[in-house]
Design a protein around this motif. Structure first.
Motif, PDB file in Angstrom:
ATOM      1  N   SER A  10      20.199  93.821 -44.440  1.00 36.94           N
ATOM      2  CA  SER A  10      20.543  92.106 -45.479  1.00 36.94           C
ATOM      3  C   SER A  10      20.411  91.589 -44.416  1.00 36.94           C
ATOM      4  CB  SER A  10      21.506  92.899 -46.033  1.00 36.94           C
ATOM      5  OG  SER A  10      21.182  93.878 -47.269  1.00 36.94           O
ATOM      6  N   LEU A  11      19.481  90.573 -43.984  1.00 38.44           N
ATOM      7  CA  LEU A  11      19.314  89.081 -42.567  1.00 38.44           C
ATOM      8  C   LEU A  11      20.395  88.618 -43.775  1.00 38.44           C
ATOM      9  CD1 LEU A  11      15.804  89.762 -42.056  1.00 38.44           C
ATOM     10  CD2 LEU A  11      17.487  90.597 -40.669  1.00 38.44           C
ATOM     11  N   SER A  12      19.987  88.257 -45.680  1.00 40.83           N
ATOM     12  CA  SER A  12      20.665  87.383 -45.909  1.00 40.83           C
ATOM     13  C   SER A  12      21.206  88.021 -47.446  1.00 40.83           C
ATOM     14  CB  SER A  12      19.743  85.867 -46.517  1.00 40.83           C
ATOM     15  OG  SER A  12      18.750  85.901 -46.520  1.00 40.83           O
ATOM     16  N   LYS A  13      21.231  87.204 -48.367  1.00 39.64           N
ATOM     17  CA  LYS A  13      21.899  87.301 -49.828  1.00 39.64           C
ATOM     18  C   LYS A  13      20.315  87.856 -50.529  1.00 39.64           C
ATOM     19  CE  LYS A  13      26.418  85.231 -49.977  1.00 39.64           C
ATOM     20  NZ  LYS A  13      26.244  84.028 -51.349  1.00 39.64           N
ATOM     21  N   ARG A  14      19.258  87.135 -50.008  1.00 42.46           N
ATOM     22  CA  ARG A  14      17.640  87.318 -50.683  1.00 42.46           C
ATOM     23  C   ARG A  14      17.376  88.340 -49.754  1.00 42.46           C
ATOM     24  NH1 ARG A  14      16.964  83.771 -54.757  1.00 42.46           N
ATOM     25  NH2 ARG A  14      19.136  82.308 -55.287  1.00 42.46           N
ATOM     26  N   THR A  15      17.224  88.243 -48.558  1.00 42.51           N
ATOM     27  CA  THR A  15      16.670  88.792 -47.868  1.00 42.51           C
ATOM     28  C   THR A  15      16.622  90.428 -47.078  1.00 42.51           C
ATOM     29  OG1 THR A  15      15.049  86.686 -47.178  1.00 42.51           O
ATOM     30  CG2 THR A  15      14.256  88.531 -46.076  1.00 42.51           C
ATOM     31  N   THR A  16      16.074  91.330 -47.295  1.00 36.14           N
ATOM     32  CA  THR A  16      16.024  92.856 -46.728  1.00 36.14           C
ATOM     33  C   THR A  16      14.644  92.772 -45.392  1.00 36.14           C
ATOM     34  OG1 THR A  16      17.526  92.960 -48.693  1.00 36.14           O
ATOM     35  CG2 THR A  16      16.533  94.970 -47.090  1.00 36.14           C
ATOM     36  N   ALA A  17      15.252  93.699 -44.668  1.00 40.61           N
ATOM     37  CA  ALA A  17      14.592  94.345 -43.682  1.00 40.61           C
ATOM     38  C   ALA A  17      14.361  95.826 -43.597  1.00 40.61           C
ATOM     39  CB  ALA A  17      14.821  93.903 -42.309  1.00 40.61           C
ATOM     40  N   TYR A  18      13.470  96.356 -44.057  1.00 44.69           N
ATOM     41  CA  TYR A  18      13.632  98.431 -43.779  1.00 44.69           C
ATOM     42  C   TYR A  18      12.384  98.950 -43.103  1.00 44.69           C
ATOM     43  CZ  TYR A  18       9.736  97.307 -47.498  1.00 44.69           C
ATOM     44  OH  TYR A  18       8.169  96.648 -47.889  1.00 44.69           O
ATOM     45  N   ALA A  19      13.343 100.136 -42.780  1.00 40.37           N
ATOM     46  CA  ALA A  19      11.848 101.025 -42.589  1.00 40.37           C
ATOM     47  C   ALA A  19      11.941 102.252 -42.751  1.00 40.37           C
ATOM     48  CB  ALA A  19      12.757 101.032 -40.456  1.00 40.37           C
ATOM     49  N   GLN A  20      10.922 103.277 -42.718  1.00 38.53           N
ATOM     50  CA  GLN A  20      11.337 104.352 -43.713  1.00 38.53           C
ATOM     51  C   GLN A  20      10.073 105.129 -43.550  1.00 38.53           C
ATOM     52  OE1 GLN A  20      11.595 103.168 -48.455  1.00 38.53           O
ATOM     53  NE2 GLN A  20      10.262 102.274 -47.861  1.00 38.53           N
ATOM     54  N   VAL A  21      10.512 106.359 -43.741  1.00 39.08           N
ATOM     55  CA  VAL A  21       9.458 107.653 -42.685  1.00 39.08           C
ATOM     56  C   VAL A  21      10.016 109.167 -43.935  1.00 39.08           C
ATOM     57  CG1 VAL A  21      11.233 108.716 -41.621  1.00 39.08           C
ATOM     58  CG2 VAL A  21       9.339 109.203 -40.929  1.00 39.08           C
ATOM     59  N   GLY A  22       8.531 109.143 -44.215  1.00 39.32           N
ATOM     60  CA  GLY A  22       8.486 110.546 -45.267  1.00 39.32           C
ATOM     61  C   GLY A  22       7.221 111.917 -44.689  1.00 39.32           C
TER      62      GLY A  22
END
Length: 373
Positions: free
Chosen positions: A326-338
């Motif tokens: 969570s970069l802030s209350k409203r913004t989320t950075a993510y990384a995913q692999v499957g």
């Protein structure tokens, strides 16, 4: 005397304003990133071929990009009138989300409801998320995200049952239902239930196009439990003229437990076509594990297994891992692999909207941002 009556008038106006207090809110989210997938297909068709790897822009890594308007009016006595209009859009193209009609789109394709809430619970009418949607999300460590979750596994059942991915009217269960009436009870010691009925409106057919479901849930002390029953007539693969055919049924049982930042989940489901079990009779099993390292950072993982109960050669297993910061209350950075191993005619996808060919194993990875407003 004039001053006295003026004061009474002001108080009367104020009291009326409090009694009829209302609010309207515009809200939404934009979710986008970059995706790499080692194989791809042009559609979910059972004859689709592997087109090779793909790299590009992807809308919806955690959930869809969406916008909506919601409002509530306090009518007194603990009762409120509520409405919600919500639809998805593709942040890469601006295209609106799918509707029930094949190939069609709609401005508010997710929710168009009006309802009443109060001591009795809530009652909403219109197009809306089915109660099973919330039950599945709350009993999956990965929260039924668009990348490797109970959502992609459940959609895998629908793809195997012949869903082409060109509308939101699926042959097993339902993410949304149109013309639905949904009642949710108040919570009692952490337990509550939701009942749904959607009349078909077909002349001469009481059961033509109808849908009904019941969900029982529990949430307390870090434990979430859910039991789902969904049944529908004339959905997706039905004949052009509704006949009242009972062809869509889903049973689902799920659990999730959170303790000191550690979360675990497990679920079991069966999706079938009661009128033709040879056409569709599938099993879904999931397990999840996650850890909340801090209020800002967490990692989640899941395993999702699908099996054709008519032919054991048709099965698939998917693994997914994701990290969110969570970069802030409203913004989320993510990384995913499957990774998904499809066998036989199975074509379970890793991420919603990126088809893979039947029987083909696939690896995918994605990075992105999600911003709520």
């Amino acid at each position: 005397m004039k001053l006295k009556w003026s004061g009474v008038a002001v108080l009367s106006v104020f009291a009326g304003a409090v009694h009829a207090q209302s609010s309207v809110t515009l809200y939404g989210a934009i979710d986008a990133g970059l995706i790499y997938q080692s194989t791809s297909a042009s559609s979910f068709a059972p004859t689709a071929h592997n087109n090779g790897h793909v790299f590009g822009y992807k809308d919806g890594g955690i959930y869809s990009s969406l916008w909506g308007i919601r409002g509530t009016e306090d009518i007194g006595g603990g009762y409120k009138v509520n409405f919600k209009l919500q639809g998805v859009f593709n942040s890469g193209t601006g295209k609106l989300g799918l509707a029930d009609t094949t190939g069609g789109t709609a401005v508010f394709n997710q929710q168009t409801t009006i309802g009443l809430s109060g001591p009795f619970g809530t009652f909403d009418v219109g197009r809306q998320f089915t109660p099973m949607t919330y039950a599945m999300a709350d009993t999956d460590v990965r929260g039924s995200q668009f990348f490797g979750s109970t959502l992609t596994a459940w959609l895998g059942l629908n793809q195997a049952a012949g869903w082409a991915g060109t509308n939101t009217n699926v042959p097993i269960g339902a993410l949304y239902d149109s013309n639905a009436l949904v009642y949710q009870t108040p919570k009692f010691y952490g337990t509550w239930a939701a009942l749904e009925y959607a009349p078909g409106g077909v002349a001469g057919q009481i059961q033509g196009g109808t849908r009904e479901s019941a969900v029982l849930r529990y949430s307390n002390y870090g434990l979430n439990l859910a039991a789902v029953y969904y049944n529908a007539h004339d959905t997706n693969l039905a004949a052009a003229t509704p006949t009242g055919l009972d062809n869509n049924r889903l049973y689902y049982f799920g659990a999730k437990y959170i303790f000191r930042g550690v979360s675990v989940s497990a679920s079991y489901g069966i999706g079938k076509n009661p009128s033709n079990l040879i056409h569709a009779d599938y099993e879904m099993i999931s397990g999840g594990l996650g850890y909340q390292f801090s209020p800002f950072f967490r990692i989640t993982s899941g395993l999702y297994y699908l099996k054709d109960r008519n032919d054991s050669a048709n099965h698939s297993i998917e693994y997914a891992v994701g990290a969110e910061y969570s970069l802030s209350k409203r913004t989320t950075a993510y990384a995913q692999v499957g990774y998904v191993a499809n066998r036989g005619t199975m074509n379970q996808t890793i991420t919603y909207g990126e088809p893979v060919a039947p029987g083909v194993s696939t690896t995918a990875a994605m990075i992105g941002l999600r911003h709520n407003f």
